[in-house]
Design a protein around this motif. Structure first.
Motif, PDB file in Angstrom:
ATOM      1  N   VAL A   1       5.358 -31.130 -15.737  1.00 15.75           N
ATOM      2  CA  VAL A   1       6.484 -31.027 -16.191  1.00 15.75           C
ATOM      3  C   VAL A   1       6.657 -30.956 -18.041  1.00 15.75           C
ATOM      4  O   VAL A   1       7.254 -30.412 -18.588  1.00 15.75           O
ATOM      5  CB  VAL A   1       7.450 -32.245 -15.871  1.00 15.75           C
ATOM      6  CG1 VAL A   1       8.570 -32.311 -16.629  1.00 15.75           C
ATOM      7  CG2 VAL A   1       7.837 -32.100 -14.407  1.00 15.75           C
TER       8      VAL A   1
ATOM      9  N   PHE B   1       5.732 -27.798 -19.270  1.00 16.29           N
ATOM     10  CA  PHE B   1       6.701 -26.855 -19.278  1.00 16.29           C
ATOM     11  C   PHE B   1       7.698 -27.244 -20.404  1.00 16.29           C
ATOM     12  O   PHE B   1       8.450 -26.327 -20.853  1.00 16.29           O
ATOM     13  CB  PHE B   1       7.281 -26.615 -18.007  1.00 16.29           C
ATOM     14  CG  PHE B   1       6.701 -25.694 -17.148  1.00 16.29           C
ATOM     15  CD1 PHE B   1       6.378 -24.433 -17.404  1.00 16.29           C
ATOM     16  CD2 PHE B   1       5.736 -26.287 -16.225  1.00 16.29           C
ATOM     17  CE1 PHE B   1       5.837 -23.572 -16.525  1.00 16.29           C
ATOM     18  CE2 PHE B   1       5.059 -25.492 -15.164  1.00 16.29           C
ATOM     19  CZ  PHE B   1       5.059 -24.050 -15.398  1.00 16.29           C
TER      20      PHE B   1
ATOM     21  N   TYR C   1       8.934 -24.693 -23.177  1.00 17.14           N
ATOM     22  CA  TYR C   1      10.387 -24.367 -23.899  1.00 17.14           C
ATOM     23  C   TYR C   1      10.449 -24.803 -25.478  1.00 17.14           C
ATOM     24  O   TYR C   1      11.536 -24.393 -26.007  1.00 17.14           O
ATOM     25  CB  TYR C   1      11.449 -24.921 -22.793  1.00 17.14           C
ATOM     26  CG  TYR C   1      11.509 -24.231 -21.666  1.00 17.14           C
ATOM     27  CD1 TYR C   1      12.544 -23.025 -21.856  1.00 17.14           C
ATOM     28  CD2 TYR C   1      10.902 -24.389 -20.538  1.00 17.14           C
ATOM     29  CE1 TYR C   1      12.432 -22.147 -20.662  1.00 17.14           C
ATOM     30  CE2 TYR C   1      11.332 -23.502 -19.451  1.00 17.14           C
ATOM     31  CZ  TYR C   1      11.880 -22.414 -19.565  1.00 17.14           C
ATOM     32  OH  TYR C   1      11.798 -21.663 -18.468  1.00 17.14           O
TER      33      TYR C   1
ATOM     34  N   TYR D   1       2.102 -19.386 -21.146  1.00 16.40           N
ATOM     35  CA  TYR D   1       2.449 -19.337 -19.811  1.00 16.40           C
ATOM     36  C   TYR D   1       1.606 -18.492 -18.991  1.00 16.40           C
ATOM     37  O   TYR D   1       1.390 -19.071 -17.894  1.00 16.40           O
ATOM     38  CB  TYR D   1       3.939 -18.710 -20.106  1.00 16.40           C
ATOM     39  CG  TYR D   1       4.415 -18.643 -18.702  1.00 16.40           C
ATOM     40  CD1 TYR D   1       5.472 -19.653 -17.907  1.00 16.40           C
ATOM     41  CD2 TYR D   1       4.837 -17.571 -18.023  1.00 16.40           C
ATOM     42  CE1 TYR D   1       5.956 -19.648 -16.626  1.00 16.40           C
ATOM     43  CE2 TYR D   1       5.413 -17.122 -16.716  1.00 16.40           C
ATOM     44  CZ  TYR D   1       5.804 -18.387 -16.026  1.00 16.40           C
ATOM     45  OH  TYR D   1       6.423 -18.154 -14.964  1.00 16.40           O
TER      46      TYR D   1
ATOM     47  N   CYS E   1      19.370 -17.047 -22.062  1.00 23.18           N
ATOM     48  CA  CYS E   1      20.469 -17.930 -22.098  1.00 23.18           C
ATOM     49  C   CYS E   1      19.996 -19.329 -22.180  1.00 23.18           C
ATOM     50  O   CYS E   1      20.591 -20.310 -23.307  1.00 23.18           O
ATOM     51  CB  CYS E   1      21.465 -18.016 -21.113  1.00 23.18           C
ATOM     52  SG  CYS E   1      22.404 -16.379 -20.838  1.00 23.18           S
TER      53      CYS E   1
ATOM     54  N   PHE F   1      18.436 -19.953 -25.462  1.00 23.87           N
ATOM     55  CA  PHE F   1      19.753 -20.146 -26.468  1.00 23.87           C
ATOM     56  C   PHE F   1      20.420 -21.399 -26.245  1.00 23.87           C
ATOM     57  O   PHE F   1      20.652 -22.140 -27.629  1.00 23.87           O
ATOM     58  CB  PHE F   1      20.701 -19.007 -26.010  1.00 23.87           C
ATOM     59  CG  PHE F   1      21.894 -18.800 -26.761  1.00 23.87           C
ATOM     60  CD1 PHE F   1      21.752 -17.941 -27.996  1.00 23.87           C
ATOM     61  CD2 PHE F   1      23.171 -19.355 -26.993  1.00 23.87           C
ATOM     62  CE1 PHE F   1      22.617 -17.371 -28.819  1.00 23.87           C
ATOM     63  CE2 PHE F   1      23.941 -18.879 -27.743  1.00 23.87           C
ATOM     64  CZ  PHE F   1      23.848 -18.035 -28.825  1.00 23.87           C
ATOM     65  N   VAL F   2      20.478 -21.913 -25.400  1.00 20.78           N
ATOM     66  CA  VAL F   2      21.169 -23.347 -25.313  1.00 20.78           C
ATOM     67  C   VAL F   2      20.411 -24.409 -25.817  1.00 20.78           C
ATOM     68  O   VAL F   2      20.813 -25.273 -26.438  1.00 20.78           O
ATOM     69  CB  VAL F   2      21.455 -23.453 -23.691  1.00 20.78           C
ATOM     70  CG1 VAL F   2      21.859 -24.969 -23.425  1.00 20.78           C
ATOM     71  CG2 VAL F   2      22.532 -22.808 -23.282  1.00 20.78           C
TER      72      VAL F   2
ATOM     73  N   LEU G   1      14.207 -32.173 -28.532  1.00 19.07           N
ATOM     74  CA  LEU G   1      14.821 -32.860 -27.310  1.00 19.07           C
ATOM     75  C   LEU G   1      15.568 -31.942 -26.744  1.00 19.07           C
ATOM     76  O   LEU G   1      15.820 -31.982 -25.526  1.00 19.07           O
ATOM     77  CB  LEU G   1      15.786 -33.655 -28.542  1.00 19.07           C
ATOM     78  CG  LEU G   1      16.834 -34.775 -27.423  1.00 19.07           C
ATOM     79  CD1 LEU G   1      15.895 -35.545 -26.766  1.00 19.07           C
ATOM     80  CD2 LEU G   1      17.526 -35.359 -28.512  1.00 19.07           C
TER      81      LEU G   1
ATOM     82  N   THR H   1      13.271 -30.771 -24.034  1.00 16.92           N
ATOM     83  CA  THR H   1      13.006 -31.865 -23.073  1.00 16.92           C
ATOM     84  C   THR H   1      14.179 -31.936 -22.151  1.00 16.92           C
ATOM     85  O   THR H   1      14.066 -31.990 -20.904  1.00 16.92           O
ATOM     86  CB  THR H   1      12.895 -33.043 -23.797  1.00 16.92           C
ATOM     87  OG1 THR H   1      12.030 -33.169 -24.867  1.00 16.92           O
ATOM     88  CG2 THR H   1      12.505 -34.372 -22.789  1.00 16.92           C
ATOM     89  N   ILE H   2      15.360 -31.945 -22.627  1.00 16.36           N
ATOM     90  CA  ILE H   2      16.718 -32.017 -21.774  1.00 16.36           C
ATOM     91  C   ILE H   2      16.758 -31.072 -20.591  1.00 16.36           C
ATOM     92  O   ILE H   2      16.847 -31.316 -19.310  1.00 16.36           O
ATOM     93  CB  ILE H   2      17.907 -32.175 -22.485  1.00 16.36           C
ATOM     94  CG1 ILE H   2      18.072 -33.363 -23.194  1.00 16.36           C
ATOM     95  CG2 ILE H   2      18.968 -32.091 -21.482  1.00 16.36           C
ATOM     96  CD1 ILE H   2      19.052 -33.257 -24.456  1.00 16.36           C
TER      97      ILE H   2
ATOM     98  N   VAL I   1      13.653 -31.486 -18.153  1.00 15.85           N
ATOM     99  CA  VAL I   1      13.688 -32.675 -17.262  1.00 15.85           C
ATOM    100  C   VAL I   1      15.010 -32.940 -16.629  1.00 15.85           C
ATOM    101  O   VAL I   1      15.037 -33.356 -15.505  1.00 15.85           O
ATOM    102  CB  VAL I   1      13.442 -33.856 -18.377  1.00 15.85           C
ATOM    103  CG1 VAL I   1      13.548 -35.241 -17.734  1.00 15.85           C
ATOM    104  CG2 VAL I   1      12.086 -33.733 -18.771  1.00 15.85           C
TER     105      VAL I   1
END
Lengths: 623, 387, 304
Positions: free
Chosen positions: A55, A58, A62, A249, A267, A270-271, A286, A289-290, A293
């Motif tokens: 996790v 990944f 990101y 990756y 998207c 982007f977020v 952060l 991570t959000i 996770v």
């Protein structure tokens, strides 16, 4: 917030007290150390199994993707909703070259970056001038084109929907990266290097240029930023980084297939950028991570996890629209600019800067007194059927203040825009110090020595005052991406020169105390002065001011007139549009009157009042 | 601001501790845990839900019979959202929970990364909705099996059926560019090659439609112009239903042959009786046509619980993956992955809903028979029996 | 020759649908400059509402009002429901974010989109639903050669064009429309001129989604099949159509939608289905290179 309110001012002043800044620095350094220690120890924490290590891996992917898009979207403000395409290019480059030609994965790391960046350069250079949403749909299109092309398996290269299997692991010779823990360290070491590079880039002429574009493209161009160049640069660097993420990756998953590079993926990236806060690197960490996770925690509630996720996104934007950890420039002070060996006392730095060049003066080559600095010959500018400027001749002489007056809609601002390269005239020529500058772009014209202000103030609102003014010297500096990435000595020296020049000009207009305040928080009058300081900081021969006194009160106007007169004594030449006749009569040496695009008079100020054509233009013809 | 970073890190750490804790305790209870990795969200969410329901029904049946090795079976579900990255994470999650046998997954390119992880961690995994040939043939995965047939088996059957039974001269092959549909289409093309070379058959159309769209009139007009004898559609029921409905409305009467993802209750509902009657579908024996006691038992139980039949054949394969694992564990006398994998290869008497559960050395299902089915005028599926 | 003609008609019908979705999209877009990702999902929700109205009580609506009556009830019901949903969405997800600028608004829209589509999944399930055959008007007519078109499709096209004309009339020819356009051009000035921003917002967020719902119900009737993520691709197409035509003008959205449909049908029917979307996007990019503000987008020079 409005600094004019009683509440605002004390806060504004409090920022000038820098006493707490060092303490804050120590505290955040401590937290940073803790965070790094946690990242290093993470795989060995008692409850962390291979699943949670993956996790975290990944999250790393990101983070890289977020950082890469952050350059394009966060720093420059370009809507890119097709970022997955470049991620895919990196992954496919790695997969194809590894499986077909056995190129080592580690060698493919820079190669993937190169190809992703190169591809981005090719596809974005014809469309980079598109605005906001038009650019957005084009990037969506690029994303779809890349994904569908991979699906269609051209020349049997991409293996269609199945994807390419058998991608290898990174191999350092002595050991290969294979286990989750190894991959974890591999990606986070790369992230650490990338972050160091990005922070250096952020705190350089390049990073500031990106931000100027994001804040106001036209003002950036007029302040000497080659907008097209810096936009492309951001795209290339950002996508190259996405290529790196693609490489990592691919080598981790050992399979690369189109289902991972969908519009939804773009998207998501982007977020991440917006969730963390535009241009904020901690925010990015952060955000990623959000994004990773959060769904993992809710994997138990599989069917509902996206429902929660959607609601959480909305809630986040409602309650923290600027992102969770937005970049706070005003708190960093001059140290936040990333220039090494600055004195801790910022006022001491100012003294140093003033000593370095005690007299503010106009550009290097001084033409003879009264020589013609600027001349327009038969300028004509049309919009559709409307002729805004008609065969206009204007002469501006060295060391004088030339005023351009005329009723509203006479075409004055249009003429200014022609002179400064924002519009290209349909016919006629603009000569500056005898050189034809008619078709030059605005950023080249300011480098030649013409700086301007705008009728409706165009500052870089979310940047600090000192950063605003630092755009002035940009056009005379030359250190690019590589020196900025490593903060080489030469680049540091140049940065210091830029800062010194900006500090002097800010001091000159009396705004030194506001140096670390965001431009948008200044009161109107001060914003006008800031814009003048920005123009002065490019050391121009000629200063073009578009209605400098509008919106100022009597006292401020008085000060402005004195200030402009002083500038002329220092060797500047000034061309201004002005409606306030007191200003025109008070300071100008020559007055040119414009009406309906034509020049109707040119004379000494005292003679203008009696010119019948002028009276007719302003008051209408007597029947 | 840094306090918030810290808070977030703490939160993550605490939560991970929490979850790791759950996993640790779970392994010691008196059940046999079997993982199910399925797309519970994403584009194939329906398939994932059906697989979950079917596996749970199968588990209830096994448990009602007394379980395996005297222990009850417990299903642990992980969502892979039908995407390779989530698949890898879902696999890691099940592995980290100490599971030794899992059912995984739907979609070949989603299954591949998970199968690699299971294999590397010595976990037996049984695929149920992954039919790409390469999964078993590209490389040896000693712990990977699948209950579904391979693309090429069904493609070979189609070619024989089209050339020998339907005597087709002009064939149209339509896929959706996804791994499953394209795989079947490519294999069909491969098996058709000798016929094409000898001039016996012409492939007049070989192209993809875009899945998820609603209006396929353009491609139907094209088929009308090309006039094929047989129209082989190798993707999913949702597009098949729309295509067939719109084709019949437009007056295109070409024989429609669907593959094993087409004949589902959804297909019948969307296309309607008028459109589906006379369409032919190639399939492994469908549950409702199987006369094994296992199939009746399963379908009755499923119907009793959900008041309908499983939505797709893949869900039934997922249930059979559980049946195969249960039989292998029983045979091995343990849940040890090596012994279970060995038992999977060597068992001879295991029976499932779709017939005998026998596997080749490479993990493929042995002897999957194929049949042709046709919808009669009432819109009911029956065995195809010639003209 | 006939096949070309057929493909043109096919393209026109596909395009009409895109235009219908794009129109609602464009209304919101013109005012808010918001890439309203949730529009596609409101379209889906409308489709599901219509479906529910038609199946509830064993098809009560159809048996009571007849097939066409049932269609009218389903369409109006869905439009009303989604119009209200649109207003709600604006209140909850957009209104609090206006001041923060455009980017947070986009993310909020994306969140709303994910929420609505997964909410549909939670309520109606992840499986395909089919509009009941008994509620769908049947019959078709021969157009030319052997080319048939269903009466329903014909009605859809007629309704779509009638609505487009109506909206065009309201926006271009009435005083209220002038206010909407003024708002689209320059919100600040329009507000200073006494136009009530809230009122325009309410109008736009009711009518836009309601148009989407109408398209959704007609999609359900024409294609029977609906699923929770149906709107995602329609939303994207609508966005493409809007940009193709030029941001914020209704005729542009209509033209963009129909052009998009024609391009798709012609390329898929005559060249290759697999490469269709690649082709469409390449054409779009070329058009934008030549005309950076869309086909009939006005060239708005920024005042400097």
């Amino acid at each position: 917030m409005n600094p004019l309110t009683p509440k605002g001012l004390p806060r504004l002043l409090k920022f000038q007290g820098r006493q707490e800044a060092p303490a804050k620095g120590r505290k955040s350094r401590g937290l940073l150390a803790l965070l790094i220690a946690l990242l290093i120890a993470y795989p060995f924490l008692p409850f962390v199994n291979s699943y949670w290590i993956d996790v975290a891996f990944f999250v790393g992917i990101y983070v890289l993707l977020g950082l890469s898009l952050n350059i394009i979207l966060g720093e420059v403000g370009l809507f890119n909703l097709g970022h997955a395409a470049f991620y895919a290019i990196g992954a496919y480059t790695t997969a194809i070259l590894y499986t077909q030609f056995q190129v080592p994965i580690l060698l493919l790391l820079p190669l993937s970056a190169l190809i992703a960046g190169g591809f981005a350069y090719l596809v974005t250079s014809p469309i980079i001038h598109l605005r906001g949403d038009y650019l957005c749909i084009v990037t969506i299109g690029i994303g779809e084109i890349v994904r569908i092309t991979a699906l269609n398996n051209p020349f049997d290269l991409t293996k269609g929907a199945n994807g390419i299997t058998g991608v290898g692991n990174p191999d350092f010779g002595l050991f290969a990266i294979q286990s989750p823990t190894q991959f974890y360290y591999y990606i986070w070491v790369i992230i650490a290097l990338v972050i160091i590079g990005l922070i250096n880039l952020q705190k350089s002429r390049v990073g500031r240029a990106w931000n100027y574009i994001r804040e106001d493209e036209i003002a950036a161009e007029a302040s000497g930023i080659n907008v097209r160049h810096y936009k492309l640069l951001a795209f290339v660097i950002g996508t190259a980084l996405a290529g790196v993420a693609g490489n990592i990756y691919g080598s981790k998953m050992m399979i690369v297939s189109p289902s991972n590079f969908t519009f939804m993926e773009s998207c998501l990236i982007f977020v991440i950028v917006l969730l963390g806060g535009l241009g904020s690197i901690p925010g990015n960490l952060l955000g990623a991570t959000i994004i990773v996770v959060f769904p993992e925690i809710f994997r138990q509630f599989a069917s509902y996890r996206l429902l929660f996720f959607g609601a959480a996104l909305v809630a986040m934007m409602v309650f923290r629209p600027g992102g969770i950890l937005p970049r706070k420039r005003e708190r960093a002070g001059l140290r936040g600019l990333g220039i090494s060996r600055l004195p801790a006392d910022e006022d001491a730095f100012l003294q140093e800067a003033l000593r370095a060049a005690p007299v503010a003066s106009a550009g290097a080559v001084q033409p003879a007194e009264n020589a013609i600095v600027l001349e327009t010959q038969q300028i004509t500018m049309q919009f559709g059927g409307l002729v805004a400027v008609n065969q206009f001749d204007l002469k501006v002489r060295k060391g004088q203040i030339t005023a351009l007056i005329g009723p509203n809609g006479a075409g004055k601002t249009t003429l200014f825009n022609v002179i400064t390269g924002i519009y290209h005239p349909h016919s006629g020529k603009v000569l500056f110090m005898g050189e034809d500058i008619t078709r030059l772009k605005p950023h080249r014209i300011i480098a030649k020595g013409i700086a301007r202000t705008f009728q409706n103030i165009r500052l870089f609102p979310s940047l600090t005052c000192i950063e605003n003014v630092m755009s002035g010297p940009h056009c005379h500096a030359h250190h690019g991406v590589w020196p900025a990435l490593f903060h080489f000595a030469g680049q540091q020296k140049e940065e210091r020169t830029i800062l010194e020049a900006a500090a002097r000009r800010l001091h000159q207009v009396g705004l030194w105390d506001y140096r670390n305040e965001l431009a948008r928080n200044l009161p109107y009058g001060k914003q006008k002065m800031l814009e003048i300081a920005r123009a002065l900081a490019s050391d121009p021969q000629l200063l073009i001011l578009d209605e400098p006194s509008s919106g100022l009160n009597d006292k401020e106007t008085e000060e402005l007139m004195e200030f402009l007169t002083r500038l002329v004594h220092e060797g500047f030449t000034i061309l201004l549009i002005e409606h306030d006749m007191n200003v025109v009569m008070g300071i100008s040496d020559r007055v040119t009157v414009m009406d309906m695009g034509y020049k109707i008079a040119e004379d000494l100020p005292q003679n203008i009042y009696n010119n019948p054509k002028v009276i007719e233009a302003y008051l209408g013809k007597e029947e | 601001m840094n306090r918030r970073v810290f808070a977030m890190v703490t939160l993550v750490v605490t939560l991970s501790a929490l979850f790791a804790g759950c996993a640790g305790q779970g392994a010691q209870t008196e059940t046999i845990k079997i993982g199910l990795q399925a797309p519970l969200t994403g584009d194939y969410a329906a398939e994932g839900q059906w697989a979950k329901q079917s596996v749970e029904v199968a588990a209830e049946l096994i448990n009602a019979r007394g379980g395996v090795l005297g222990k009850q079976i417990e299903i642990v579900v992980a969502d892979d959202a039908s995407n390779p990255k989530d698949s890898a994470l879902a696999a890691q999650k099940l592995i980290a929970q100490g599971l030794q046998e899992v059912i995984a997954s739907y979609g070949s390119s989603v299954t591949a990364p998970a199968a690699d992880l299971y294999d590397a961690n010595k976990v037996v995994s049984v695929g149920y909705g992954c039919t790409a040939v390469r999964l078993t043939m590209d490389k040896q995965r000693p712990y990977f099996f699948r209950t579904a047939g391979r693309d090429d088996t069904q493609s070979e059957f189609f070619v024989k059926f089209a050339t020998e039974v339907l005597n087709a001269k002009r064939i149209a092959i339509m896929h959706d560019n996804q791994d499953y549909g394209k795989g079947v289409a490519d294999d069909a093309m491969r098996f058709l090659q000798p016929y094409i070379d000898s001039g016996q058959v012409e492939v007049v159309y070989f192209d993809a439609i875009t899945p998820g769209e609603s209006d396929y009139s353009a491609v139907i007009s094209q088929l009308k112009e090309l006039k094929p004898d047989v129209w082989f559609f190798t993707a999913y029921y949702a597009e098949a239903a729309l295509l067939l409905k719109q084709a019949r409305e437009a007056g295109l009467t070409t024989i429609f042959v669907g593959n094993n993802s087409v004949p589902t209750p959804e297909f019948e509902k969307i296309a309607g009786v008028d459109a589906i009657k006379g369409s032919i579908h190639l399939n492994e024996p469908m549950p409702q046509f199987l006369d094994f006691p296992e199939s009746h038992e399963f379908l009755n139980a499923y119907r009793a619980k959900y008041n309908e039949l499983p939505g797709s054949i893949w869900a039934v394969y997922a249930a059979d993956a559980l049946n195969a694992l249960a039989a292998a564990i029983e045979k091995a006398g343990s849940t040890d992955p090596d012994q279970v994998a060995n038992a999977m290869r060597t068992m001879t008497d295991a029976r499932g809903i779709t017939g005998p559960l026998l596997f080749t050395e490479r993990g493929d299902r042995k002897d999957i028979p194929y049949y042709a089915y046709i919808y009669n005028d009432q819109g009911v599926l029956e065995l195809y029996s010639g003209q | 020759m006939q096949v070309l003609l057929e493909q043109l008609v096919n393209g026109l019908t596909i395009g009409t649908f895109y235009a219908l979705v794009a129109m609602g999209y464009s209304m919101v877009y013109g005012i808010m400059k918001l890439i309203n990702f949730a529009h596609g999902d409101l379209f889906t929700l409308g489709s599901y509402l219509g479906y529910t109205l038609l199946v509830i009580g064993g098809g009560w609506v159809t048996t009571t009002f007849g097939v066409w009556g049932g269609v009218v009830v389903a369409v109006l019901g869905a439009m009303l429901g989604i119009g209200i949903a649109g207003l709600l969405l604006e209140r909850v997800a957009y209104a609090p974010v206006y001041k923060a600028g455009r980017l947070p608004l986009v993310v909020s829209a994306l969140g709303a989109s994910i929420f609505i589509s997964n909410g549909i999944m939670a309520v109606w399930g992840p499986r395909f639903q089919a509009y009941p055959a008994t509620s769908i008007p049947s019959g078709s007519i021969l157009l030319f050669g052997d080319f048939r078109i269903t009466i329903l499709k014909l009605v859809t096209i007629l309704v779509a064009f009638a609505l487009m004309a109506l909206i065009y009339f309201i926006v271009e020819k009435t005083l209220f429309g002038a206010a909407v356009r003024a708002m689209a051009l320059d919100r600040e000035t329009a507000t200073l001129m006494g136009i009530d921003f809230r009122k325009i917002i309410l109008f736009v967020f009711f009518v836009g989604p309601a148009l989407g719902a109408l398209a959704g119900v007609f999609a359900g009737l024409n294609y029977t099949r609906i699923i929770f993520n149906l709107g995602w691709s329609y939303g994207l197409k609508a966005f493409t159509a809007v940009i193709l035509g030029g941001i914020g003008n209704i005729p542009g959205a209509m033209l963009g939608g129909i052009m998009l449909g024609l391009m798709e049908a012609l390329f898929e029917g005559l060249v290759s289905g697999a490469w269709k979307n690649v082709f469409v996007f390449i054409i779009l990019i070329i058009i934008l290179i030549v005309r950076p503000t869309g086909l009939i987008g006005e060239k708005i020079a920024e005042k400097v």
